[in-house]
Design a protein around this motif. Structure first.
Motif, short mmCIF file in Angstrom:
data_model
loop_
_atom_site.label_atom_id
_atom_site.label_comp_id
_atom_site.label_asym_id
_atom_site.label_seq_id
_atom_site.Cartn_x
_atom_site.Cartn_y
_atom_site.Cartn_z
N GLU A 176 -9.27 13.43 -9.52
CA GLU A 176 -9.19 12.60 -10.72
C GLU A 176 -10.34 12.87 -11.69
O GLU A 176 -10.15 12.94 -12.90
N ARG A 177 -11.52 13.05 -11.16
CA ARG A 177 -12.70 13.25 -12.00
C ARG A 177 -12.90 14.69 -12.44
O ARG A 177 -13.52 14.93 -13.48
N CYS A 178 -12.40 15.65 -11.67
CA CYS A 178 -12.67 17.05 -11.98
C CYS A 178 -11.55 17.74 -12.74
O CYS A 178 -11.81 18.69 -13.48
N VAL A 179 -10.32 17.28 -12.59
CA VAL A 179 -9.19 17.92 -13.29
C VAL A 179 -9.40 17.97 -14.80
O VAL A 179 -9.14 19.01 -15.42
N PRO A 180 -9.88 16.91 -15.46
CA PRO A 180 -10.08 17.00 -16.91
C PRO A 180 -11.06 18.13 -17.30
O PRO A 180 -10.85 18.81 -18.30
N ILE A 181 -12.08 18.34 -16.50
CA ILE A 181 -13.04 19.42 -16.77
C ILE A 181 -12.37 20.76 -16.53
O ILE A 181 -12.52 21.70 -17.33
N MET A 182 -11.62 20.87 -15.45
CA MET A 182 -10.92 22.11 -15.13
C MET A 182 -9.93 22.49 -16.23
O MET A 182 -9.82 23.66 -16.60
N LYS A 183 -9.23 21.50 -16.76
CA LYS A 183 -8.25 21.75 -17.82
C LYS A 183 -8.89 22.35 -19.06
O LYS A 183 -8.30 23.18 -19.73
N LYS A 184 -10.12 21.93 -19.36
CA LYS A 184 -10.83 22.47 -20.53
C LYS A 184 -11.01 23.98 -20.42
O LYS A 184 -11.17 24.66 -21.43
N PHE A 185 -11.02 24.50 -19.19
CA PHE A 185 -11.20 25.92 -18.97
C PHE A 185 -9.92 26.58 -18.45
O PHE A 185 -9.95 27.65 -17.86
N SER A 186 -8.79 25.90 -18.65
CA SER A 186 -7.46 26.39 -18.28
C SER A 186 -7.27 26.60 -16.77
O SER A 186 -6.58 27.53 -16.34
N TYR A 187 -7.90 25.75 -15.98
CA TYR A 187 -7.71 25.79 -14.53
C TYR A 187 -6.97 24.54 -14.10
O TYR A 187 -7.03 23.51 -14.76
N THR A 188 -6.29 24.63 -12.97
CA THR A 188 -5.61 23.47 -12.39
C THR A 188 -6.18 23.21 -11.00
O THR A 188 -6.80 24.09 -10.40
#
Length: 159
Positions: free
Chosen positions: A121-133
Protein backbone atom coordinates in the motif's frame (compact mmCIF):
# COMPACT_ATOMS: atom_id res chain seq x y z
CA UNK A 1 14.22 0.94 12.73
CA UNK A 2 14.88 1.43 16.40
CA UNK A 3 16.47 -1.27 18.49
CA UNK A 4 13.25 -1.49 20.54
CA UNK A 5 11.27 -2.08 17.32
CA UNK A 6 13.57 -4.96 16.34
CA UNK A 7 13.38 -6.45 19.81
CA UNK A 8 9.60 -6.24 19.80
CA UNK A 9 9.38 -8.08 16.47
CA UNK A 10 11.74 -10.79 17.66
CA UNK A 11 9.83 -11.18 20.95
CA UNK A 12 6.52 -11.47 19.07
CA UNK A 13 8.06 -14.00 16.72
CA UNK A 14 9.54 -16.09 19.52
CA UNK A 15 6.25 -16.01 21.40
CA UNK A 16 4.55 -17.35 18.28
CA UNK A 17 7.13 -20.12 18.09
CA UNK A 18 6.38 -21.21 21.63
CA UNK A 19 2.60 -21.06 21.27
CA UNK A 20 2.09 -22.43 17.78
CA UNK A 21 3.48 -25.56 16.18
CA UNK A 22 3.34 -26.67 12.58
CA UNK A 23 3.08 -24.57 9.47
CA UNK A 24 1.63 -24.72 5.99
CA UNK A 25 2.63 -21.85 3.79
CA UNK A 26 3.25 -21.38 0.12
CA UNK A 27 4.48 -18.39 -1.86
CA UNK A 28 5.75 -18.60 -5.37
CA UNK A 29 6.63 -22.24 -5.92
CA UNK A 30 7.93 -22.77 -2.40
CA UNK A 31 6.15 -25.09 0.02
CA UNK A 32 7.20 -25.32 3.66
CA UNK A 33 6.00 -28.89 3.95
CA UNK A 34 8.45 -30.28 1.39
CA UNK A 35 11.60 -31.91 2.65
CA UNK A 36 14.43 -29.52 3.31
CA UNK A 37 17.46 -29.39 5.54
CA UNK A 38 16.64 -28.27 9.07
CA UNK A 39 19.99 -26.58 9.61
CA UNK A 40 20.03 -22.88 10.39
CA UNK A 41 22.86 -20.73 9.00
CA UNK A 42 24.14 -17.25 9.76
CA UNK A 43 22.64 -14.49 7.60
CA UNK A 44 25.20 -13.15 5.12
CA UNK A 45 22.88 -11.13 2.85
CA UNK A 46 24.03 -7.52 3.41
CA UNK A 47 20.51 -6.02 3.43
CA UNK A 48 19.38 -8.54 6.07
CA UNK A 49 22.33 -8.44 8.44
CA UNK A 50 21.18 -6.78 11.68
CA UNK A 51 17.49 -7.16 10.85
CA UNK A 52 16.60 -8.40 14.34
CA UNK A 53 17.46 -12.08 13.93
CA UNK A 54 20.74 -13.71 12.82
CA UNK A 55 19.84 -17.12 11.40
CA UNK A 56 18.13 -18.19 8.19
CA UNK A 57 17.49 -21.39 6.26
CA UNK A 58 17.69 -22.08 2.54
CA UNK A 59 15.97 -22.63 0.22
CA UNK A 60 13.92 -19.55 1.06
CA UNK A 61 10.28 -18.70 0.32
CA UNK A 62 11.27 -17.38 -3.09
CA UNK A 63 12.85 -20.77 -3.90
CA UNK A 64 16.45 -19.53 -3.92
CA UNK A 65 18.89 -22.31 -3.07
CA UNK A 66 21.47 -20.17 -1.31
CA UNK A 67 21.99 -16.72 0.20
CA UNK A 68 24.15 -15.54 -2.70
CA UNK A 69 21.29 -16.09 -5.16
CA UNK A 70 18.79 -14.52 -2.74
CA UNK A 71 21.03 -11.47 -2.21
CA UNK A 72 21.21 -10.81 -5.96
CA UNK A 73 17.42 -10.84 -6.29
CA UNK A 74 16.84 -8.92 -3.06
CA UNK A 75 19.23 -6.21 -4.22
CA UNK A 76 16.64 -5.27 -6.87
CA UNK A 77 14.60 -3.78 -4.00
CA UNK A 78 17.51 -1.76 -2.55
CA UNK A 79 16.40 1.58 -4.09
CA UNK A 80 12.88 1.15 -2.69
CA UNK A 81 14.21 0.22 0.76
CA UNK A 82 16.58 3.21 0.66
CA UNK A 83 13.73 5.50 -0.38
CA UNK A 84 11.87 4.44 2.77
CA UNK A 85 8.32 4.13 1.44
CA UNK A 86 7.50 1.76 4.32
CA UNK A 87 9.31 1.42 7.64
CA UNK A 88 8.86 -2.39 7.59
CA UNK A 89 9.78 -3.04 3.94
CA UNK A 90 13.34 -4.23 4.65
CA UNK A 91 12.15 -6.54 7.43
CA UNK A 92 9.31 -7.87 5.26
CA UNK A 93 11.59 -8.59 2.29
CA UNK A 94 14.20 -10.23 4.50
CA UNK A 95 11.54 -12.49 6.02
CA UNK A 96 10.99 -13.90 2.52
CA UNK A 97 14.55 -13.83 1.13
CA UNK A 98 16.34 -14.69 4.42
CA UNK A 99 13.55 -16.16 6.57
CA UNK A 100 14.09 -16.47 10.29
CA UNK A 101 15.29 -19.86 11.40
CA UNK A 102 15.39 -21.43 14.83
CA UNK A 103 16.28 -24.95 15.86
CA UNK A 104 13.06 -24.98 17.93
CA UNK A 105 10.88 -25.13 14.78
CA UNK A 106 11.52 -27.25 11.69
CA UNK A 107 10.29 -24.63 9.20
CA UNK A 108 11.20 -21.04 8.39
CA UNK A 109 8.90 -18.24 9.48
CA UNK A 110 7.49 -15.71 6.98
CA UNK A 111 6.05 -12.26 7.53
CA UNK A 112 2.31 -12.01 7.92
CA UNK A 113 -0.12 -10.80 5.28
CA UNK A 114 -0.85 -7.45 7.02
CA UNK A 115 2.86 -6.54 6.90
CA UNK A 116 2.94 -7.33 3.16
CA UNK A 117 -0.25 -5.37 2.50
CA UNK A 118 1.07 -2.35 4.38
CA UNK A 119 4.34 -2.39 2.42
CA UNK A 120 2.46 -2.77 -0.87
CA UNK A 121 0.00 0.00 0.00
CA UNK A 122 2.76 2.44 0.88
CA UNK A 123 5.28 1.53 -1.82
CA UNK A 124 3.11 1.02 -4.91
CA UNK A 125 2.53 4.78 -5.40
CA UNK A 126 6.31 5.34 -5.45
CA UNK A 127 6.84 2.39 -7.77
CA UNK A 128 4.20 3.71 -10.18
CA UNK A 129 6.09 7.00 -10.49
CA UNK A 130 8.93 4.98 -12.04
CA UNK A 131 6.64 2.70 -14.10
CA UNK A 132 7.06 -0.34 -11.86
CA UNK A 133 4.36 -2.56 -10.40
CA UNK A 134 4.28 -4.65 -7.23
CA UNK A 135 5.84 -7.99 -8.22
CA UNK A 136 3.54 -11.00 -8.46
CA UNK A 137 6.20 -12.96 -6.55
CA UNK A 138 5.26 -10.84 -3.50
CA UNK A 139 1.56 -11.71 -3.69
CA UNK A 140 0.26 -10.81 -0.22
CA UNK A 141 -2.75 -13.12 -0.50
CA UNK A 142 -0.40 -16.11 -0.38
CA UNK A 143 0.95 -15.09 3.01
CA UNK A 144 -0.62 -16.30 6.26
CA UNK A 145 -2.66 -13.93 8.38
CA UNK A 146 -1.71 -13.19 11.95
CA UNK A 147 -4.99 -14.76 13.12
CA UNK A 148 -4.26 -18.22 11.74
CA UNK A 149 -3.36 -20.45 14.72
CA UNK A 150 -1.85 -23.10 12.44
CA UNK A 151 0.80 -20.83 10.95
CA UNK A 152 3.84 -19.06 12.34
CA UNK A 153 4.33 -15.50 11.20
CA UNK A 154 6.46 -12.46 11.96
CA UNK A 155 4.35 -9.77 13.55
CA UNK A 156 4.21 -6.31 12.16
CA UNK A 157 2.43 -3.43 13.79
CA UNK A 158 0.91 -0.78 11.57
CA UNK A 159 2.31 2.68 12.03
Amino acid sequence: MSMDGCRLKVVILLWCLLVISGSSFEIGSYDLERDRPAKCEAITIPMCVGIGYNLTRMPNFMDHDDQKEAAIKLNEFAPLVTYGCDVHLRFFLCSLYAPMCTDKVSTSIPACRPMCEQARERCVPIMKKFSYTWPESLNCSKLPTRNDPKRLVHGGARE
